[in-house]
Motif scaffolding. Structure first.
Motif: not given
Length: 116
Positions: A61-88
Motif C-alpha cells: 500500500l505504501v508503494l502504491l501511494n508513493a506511485v500515486l504521488g502521496e506524501r509519506l511521513g515517518w509515522g506512516t512508515l513506522f505504522n507499516m513496520l512496527f505494528i506488525g513487529l509488535f504483533m509478532d
C-alpha cells in the motif's frame, strides 16, 4: 530535540498498544477487523505470521501511494513496520493468553479456560 524524542516515544507506545489490541481480539476469539481478516487469510495461504502479513500489505500500500504521488511521513512508515513487529512479538512470546472455547461449570460459577 527533547520534544521530538517525546513524540517518538508516544508514537511507539501508541503503536504497541494498537498491536496489543489486535492481539487481544484475536486471542479472545471475539472476531477480527476487516484488514485483520485479510491478514489472517494470508497467514493460512502462504504460511507467514500475522505481523509479517500486516507488514507485507503495508509495504504494497505504501508503494502504491508513493506511485500515486502521496506524501509519506515517518509515522506512516513506522505504522507499516512496527505494528506488525509488535504483533509478532506479542503473539510469538505468548504475552497474552489465548481463551480456549471450553467453559467449565464449577460450584455455581462459570470458569473460562486459558491456554498459554
Amino acid at each position: 530535540m527533547k520534544q521530538m524524542m517525546q513524540k517518538v516515544i508516544r508514537l511507539f507506545i501508541g503503536l504497541f498498544l494498537y498491536a496489543m489490541g489486535i492481539v487481544l481480539t484475536i486471542n479472545a476469539n471475539l472476531g477480527l477487523a476487516p484488514w485483520d481478516v485479510f491478514h489472517q487469510g494470508m497467514t493460512h495461504l502462504i504460511s507467514i505470521t500475522m505481523g509479517q502479513a500486516s507488514i507485507a500489505v503495508g509495504i504494497i500500500l505504501v508503494l502504491l501511494n508513493a506511485v500515486l504521488g502521496e506524501r509519506l511521513g515517518w509515522g506512516t512508515l513506522f505504522n507499516m513496520l512496527f505494528i506488525g513487529l509488535f504483533m509478532d512479538l506479542i503473539m510469538l512470546n505468548h504475552l497474552i493468553p489465548i481463551i480456549n472455547k471450553t467453559v467449565r461449570k464449577n460450584f455455581n460459577r462459570t470458569v473460562l479456560c486459558f491456554r498459554y
